[in-house]
Write a protein that holds these residues in place. Structure first.
Motif, PDB file in Angstrom:
ATOM      1  N   THR A  85     -39.979  14.941  78.038  1.00  0.00           N
ATOM      2  CA  THR A  85     -38.685  15.871  77.789  1.00  0.00           C
ATOM      3  C   THR A  85     -37.717  14.905  77.197  1.00  0.00           C
ATOM      4  O   THR A  85     -36.945  15.460  76.087  1.00  0.00           O
ATOM      5  CB  THR A  85     -38.079  16.245  79.089  1.00  0.00           C
ATOM      6  OG1 THR A  85     -39.141  16.888  79.831  1.00  0.00           O
ATOM      7  CG2 THR A  85     -36.806  17.151  78.950  1.00  0.00           C
ATOM      8  N   GLY A  93     -35.434  18.724  69.306  1.00  0.00           N
ATOM      9  CA  GLY A  93     -36.230  19.726  69.748  1.00  0.00           C
ATOM     10  C   GLY A  93     -37.281  20.142  68.766  1.00  0.00           C
ATOM     11  O   GLY A  93     -37.977  19.187  68.059  1.00  0.00           O
ATOM     12  N   THR A 447     -26.729  31.227  78.622  1.00  0.00           N
ATOM     13  CA  THR A 447     -26.728  29.716  78.079  1.00  0.00           C
ATOM     14  C   THR A 447     -25.301  29.410  77.561  1.00  0.00           C
ATOM     15  O   THR A 447     -24.910  28.222  77.917  1.00  0.00           O
ATOM     16  CB  THR A 447     -27.639  29.336  77.140  1.00  0.00           C
ATOM     17  OG1 THR A 447     -27.216  30.148  75.919  1.00  0.00           O
ATOM     18  CG2 THR A 447     -29.150  29.808  77.580  1.00  0.00           C
ATOM     19  N   LEU A 486     -40.432  25.799  75.238  1.00  0.00           N
ATOM     20  CA  LEU A 486     -39.582  25.408  73.977  1.00  0.00           C
ATOM     21  C   LEU A 486     -40.147  24.700  72.982  1.00  0.00           C
ATOM     22  O   LEU A 486     -40.163  24.785  71.710  1.00  0.00           O
ATOM     23  CB  LEU A 486     -38.307  24.409  74.421  1.00  0.00           C
ATOM     24  CG  LEU A 486     -37.239  25.064  75.099  1.00  0.00           C
ATOM     25  CD1 LEU A 486     -36.464  23.970  75.854  1.00  0.00           C
ATOM     26  CD2 LEU A 486     -36.425  25.899  74.214  1.00  0.00           C
ATOM     27  N   TYR A 489     -42.304  27.148  70.299  1.00  0.00           N
ATOM     28  CA  TYR A 489     -41.577  27.739  69.348  1.00  0.00           C
ATOM     29  C   TYR A 489     -42.190  27.610  67.913  1.00  0.00           C
ATOM     30  O   TYR A 489     -42.595  28.798  67.170  1.00  0.00           O
ATOM     31  CB  TYR A 489     -40.213  27.449  69.186  1.00  0.00           C
ATOM     32  CG  TYR A 489     -39.207  28.382  68.191  1.00  0.00           C
ATOM     33  CD1 TYR A 489     -39.477  29.706  68.462  1.00  0.00           C
ATOM     34  CD2 TYR A 489     -38.390  27.706  67.559  1.00  0.00           C
ATOM     35  CE1 TYR A 489     -38.430  30.391  67.570  1.00  0.00           C
ATOM     36  CE2 TYR A 489     -37.553  28.386  66.815  1.00  0.00           C
ATOM     37  CZ  TYR A 489     -37.676  29.862  66.868  1.00  0.00           C
ATOM     38  OH  TYR A 489     -36.772  30.666  66.194  1.00  0.00           O
ATOM     39  N   LEU A 512     -39.671  33.096  76.768  1.00  0.00           N
ATOM     40  CA  LEU A 512     -38.735  31.952  76.738  1.00  0.00           C
ATOM     41  C   LEU A 512     -37.390  32.456  77.507  1.00  0.00           C
ATOM     42  O   LEU A 512     -37.109  31.340  78.496  1.00  0.00           O
ATOM     43  CB  LEU A 512     -38.118  31.687  75.353  1.00  0.00           C
ATOM     44  CG  LEU A 512     -37.266  30.423  75.352  1.00  0.00           C
ATOM     45  CD1 LEU A 512     -37.544  29.132  76.081  1.00  0.00           C
ATOM     46  CD2 LEU A 512     -36.698  30.138  73.978  1.00  0.00           C
ATOM     47  N   PHE A 516     -36.616  30.686  80.943  1.00  0.00           N
ATOM     48  CA  PHE A 516     -35.136  30.194  81.344  1.00  0.00           C
ATOM     49  C   PHE A 516     -34.372  30.590  82.526  1.00  0.00           C
ATOM     50  O   PHE A 516     -33.899  29.770  83.216  1.00  0.00           O
ATOM     51  CB  PHE A 516     -34.321  30.133  79.988  1.00  0.00           C
ATOM     52  CG  PHE A 516     -32.993  29.975  80.131  1.00  0.00           C
ATOM     53  CD1 PHE A 516     -32.556  28.359  80.371  1.00  0.00           C
ATOM     54  CD2 PHE A 516     -31.949  30.498  80.695  1.00  0.00           C
ATOM     55  CE1 PHE A 516     -31.076  27.979  80.473  1.00  0.00           C
ATOM     56  CE2 PHE A 516     -30.823  30.198  80.801  1.00  0.00           C
ATOM     57  CZ  PHE A 516     -30.321  28.779  80.941  1.00  0.00           C
ATOM     58  N   LEU A 539     -31.432  21.030  77.953  1.00  0.00           N
ATOM     59  CA  LEU A 539     -32.381  22.006  78.280  1.00  0.00           C
ATOM     60  C   LEU A 539     -31.838  23.267  77.806  1.00  0.00           C
ATOM     61  O   LEU A 539     -32.427  24.236  76.993  1.00  0.00           O
ATOM     62  CB  LEU A 539     -33.260  21.947  79.545  1.00  0.00           C
ATOM     63  CG  LEU A 539     -33.980  20.844  79.794  1.00  0.00           C
ATOM     64  CD1 LEU A 539     -35.040  20.975  81.030  1.00  0.00           C
ATOM     65  CD2 LEU A 539     -34.995  20.405  78.349  1.00  0.00           C
ATOM     66  N   GLN A 542     -30.979  23.368  74.278  1.00  0.00           N
ATOM     67  CA  GLN A 542     -32.311  23.520  73.308  1.00  0.00           C
ATOM     68  C   GLN A 542     -32.655  25.168  73.374  1.00  0.00           C
ATOM     69  O   GLN A 542     -33.244  25.720  72.450  1.00  0.00           O
ATOM     70  CB  GLN A 542     -33.462  22.812  73.978  1.00  0.00           C
ATOM     71  CG  GLN A 542     -33.347  21.259  73.445  1.00  0.00           C
ATOM     72  CD  GLN A 542     -33.255  21.241  72.014  1.00  0.00           C
ATOM     73  OE1 GLN A 542     -33.835  21.714  71.271  1.00  0.00           O
ATOM     74  NE2 GLN A 542     -32.628  20.024  71.581  1.00  0.00           N
ATOM     75  N   THR A 543     -32.555  25.710  74.699  1.00  0.00           N
ATOM     76  CA  THR A 543     -32.853  27.123  75.134  1.00  0.00           C
ATOM     77  C   THR A 543     -31.848  28.145  74.211  1.00  0.00           C
ATOM     78  O   THR A 543     -32.186  28.901  73.363  1.00  0.00           O
ATOM     79  CB  THR A 543     -32.705  27.548  76.287  1.00  0.00           C
ATOM     80  OG1 THR A 543     -33.741  26.564  76.921  1.00  0.00           O
ATOM     81  CG2 THR A 543     -33.222  28.876  76.356  1.00  0.00           C
ATOM     82  N   THR A 546     -32.771  27.862  70.418  1.00  0.00           N
ATOM     83  CA  THR A 546     -33.987  28.831  69.979  1.00  0.00           C
ATOM     84  C   THR A 546     -33.857  30.052  69.960  1.00  0.00           C
ATOM     85  O   THR A 546     -34.466  30.850  69.264  1.00  0.00           O
ATOM     86  CB  THR A 546     -35.269  28.045  71.066  1.00  0.00           C
ATOM     87  OG1 THR A 546     -35.392  26.501  70.886  1.00  0.00           O
ATOM     88  CG2 THR A 546     -36.488  28.681  70.721  1.00  0.00           C
TER      89      THR A 546
END
Length: 562
Positions: A85, A93, A447, A486, A489, A512, A516, A539, A542-543, A546
């Protein structure tokens, strides 16, 4: 990313290349066994797969990123979650694959007919084509999209005839497209009682092809009115085109096609028409000229393909057109091959199923059509009612409702495999729960809310600030599932592009978002512990990136607040 790590390491200790290893790697059904598994059957020649798995487990070097064990014929890799991670975040990412190599792809999409309404059925070609344009470009292709407007053909003879006979009784000024639809429907109704209308319409089309000034005046009026209406819809859908080149653009290029077919001895007469026979392929003949001497769309499509390859320098030609036209494109590509064009193998029909309303196919000839504009209006209004109920104090509610409503219609279409028929339901697509566009948009907004609560978000960034994070706080199953999602993707984008299937990307975004939200409900993210919060916010960020990127590729807006 996980598969690539393993493939590179394994390739150094077996007879397969890293690409071959990557294609064989699997995700074990039971995560307790490992995160990635390599089946050793491909390596078994004189020894059993189980024996080879045991040998590899003993001989492969230790790594700080994974542990290795053998289970029968499988070599299982279990990752060090914190290490992987941390590296994933530090690298910025998932890295998008460059599989296109700059190859130019010309995409024929949308292509509504002039003087006919832009119905809900037209949505599929428009948005599937738009998603492919974005997806292919994302993975390294040079994409060019063309709106091949239906601005030529015998229907214009019918429209001119109808307009001259009954045009005074239509309200063209306020809504020309609906007025033209009324005329088109009336022509077919009246033609049942007055058969002489059909030859009269054919005469007007022959005049149009011959350059008659009166015929061209009416034809230009139909085009101007239609484009004004179409462009309003394209603006709402967020779709633009590199080229508007209708069928009429190729009128002066068709004679060269007919001449070449004649020189090559490919044309034959059949009942007064000129055709290319395709008997050997078990197909009906491809008509090049009708018995009255007028052209047919196959002739124009041949000229179109040649122009797109020679003048627009297309390496690959895609036609995002309904599955009901499959026979036409099989004929078209075969005739191009018969003409000696080896690039005909790079011409591909991208078919899709019908869009149905209440299980019924729509028809402009019978006047049974649902206007896309009306559907988008209803979707936005439906979204606004939900927003008023759930978040009445939200700023800019009308703009948010428009983005949610339009996005819901687009995502609801793209979520289905393009080959399947879609029975459209407004209530199903404009739903903030379940597998819908609003659900993904809401997850993205969640997010953004988390990042706002955390302040500037600096501790969550990759690079230098990532040093504040301790990724041992992200070793829970929910955190690890999110990391793995992630990492998938790039693979989802590559599959969507290679299969010309936007639903792969749409399904990925749903998965995804679901992953999440499980992470969100299980983990406390804003903890006050700098090292823990920085890792978890990484995280979240990054979510967010994406989801935003994926929605944009599909033509759906990502909203910071909902």
């Amino acid at each position: 990313m996980l598969k690539e790590m393993i493939a590179a390491s394994l390739a150094e200790h077996c007879s397969l290349s890293s690409r071959q290893v990557a294609e064989l790697l699997e995700f074990p059904p039971n995560e307790q066994l490992g995160d990635v598994a390599f089946p050793c059957f491909a390596l078994s020649k004189k020894q059993s797969p189980a024996h080879i798995a045991g040998q590899l487990a003993a001989s492969l070097p230790e790594s700080s990123r994974w542990t290795i064990s053998a289970a029968g014929p499988y070599l299982n890799f279990k990752f060090n979650r914190a290490a992987v991670t941390g590296q994933f975040v530090q690298d910025g990412g998932a890295q998008i694959p460059e599989i296109g190599g700059g190859k130019r792809v010309i995409i024929d999409m949308s292509s509504p007919n002039i003087a006919k309404p832009f119905g809900i059925g037209h949505l599929r070609s428009t948005m599937i084509g738009n998603a492919l344009y974005n997806l292919l470009r994302k993975v390294g292709y040079d994409t060019v999209n063309v709106n091949h407007l239906g601005d030529w053909g015998t229907q214009f003879g019918k429209m001119i005839t109808a307009y001259l006979k009954w045009g005074d009784h239509t309200d063209r000024a306020s809504d020309p497209i609906k007025a033209y639809l009324e005329l088109y429907v009336r022509f077919h109704e009246e033609a049942k009682l007055q058969p002489e209308l059909e030859p009269e319409a054919r005469e007007w089309f022959v005049k149009l092809e011959a350059g008659d000034s009166e015929a061209h005046r009416y034809w230009n009026m139909f085009i101007e009115d239609s484009l004004a209406a179409f462009n309003k819809l394209y603006d709402r859908l967020g779709v633009s085109f590199d080229h508007y080149l209708g069928e009429s653009f190729y009128n002066d290029k068709m004679d060269a096609v007919v001449d070449q077919l004649t020189r090559q001895g490919l044309l034959e007469e059949s009942d007064g028409a000129l055709v290319v026979r395709l008997d050997e392929e078990g197909l009906p003949p491809c008509i090049i000229k009708k018995s009255d001497g007028s052209s047919i769309y196959a002739t124009r499509d041949l000229a179109t393909a040649i122009y797109r390859h020679d003048q627009m320098q297309g390496d690959e030609l895609l036609y995002v057109v309904g599955a009901e036209q499959s026979l036409h494109f099989r004929q078209l590509f075969l005739v191009l091959e018969r003409m000696g064009f080896d690039w005909a193998t790079e011409c591909k029909h991208i078919p899709f199923g019908l869009m149905l309303m209440d299980g019924q196919k729509m028809s402009t000839r019978r006047g049974k059509v649902v206007f896309l504009e009306n559907v988008l209006d209803e979707a936005a209004a439906h979204a606004l009612r939900i927003i008023e109920e759930k978040n009445p104090s939200l700023a800019g509610k009308a703009e948010v409702a428009e983005a949610v409503g339009v996005g819901a219609v687009i995502f609801g279409d793209l979520l289905h495999s393009r080959l399947h028929e879609v029975n459209f339901s407004l209530e199903d697509v404009v739903n903030f729960e379940g597998e819908t566009g609003p659900y993904v948009q809401y997850t993205y907004a969640r997010t953004q809310s988390l990042l706002r609560k955390a302040g500037s978000g600096a501790p969550a960034e990759s690079g230098d600030n990532a040093g504040a994070a301790d990724y041992r706080y992200t070793e829970s199953d929910q955190s690890w599932q999110l990391v793995k999602a992630l990492m998938r993707y790039p693979e989802a984008l590559a599959q969507a592009a290679q299969r010309y299937e936007p639903s792969v990307a749409a399904r990925y975004l749903i998965e995804l978002a679901q992953t999440f939200n499980r992470f969100y409900h299980h983990e406390k993210i804003i903890t006050g512990n700098t090292a823990e919060q920085a890792a978890k916010l990484a995280l979240v960020r990054q979510t967010a990136e994406t989801l935003e990127d994926g929605l944009k590729l599909l033509g759906v807006k990502a909203l910071k607040e909902m």
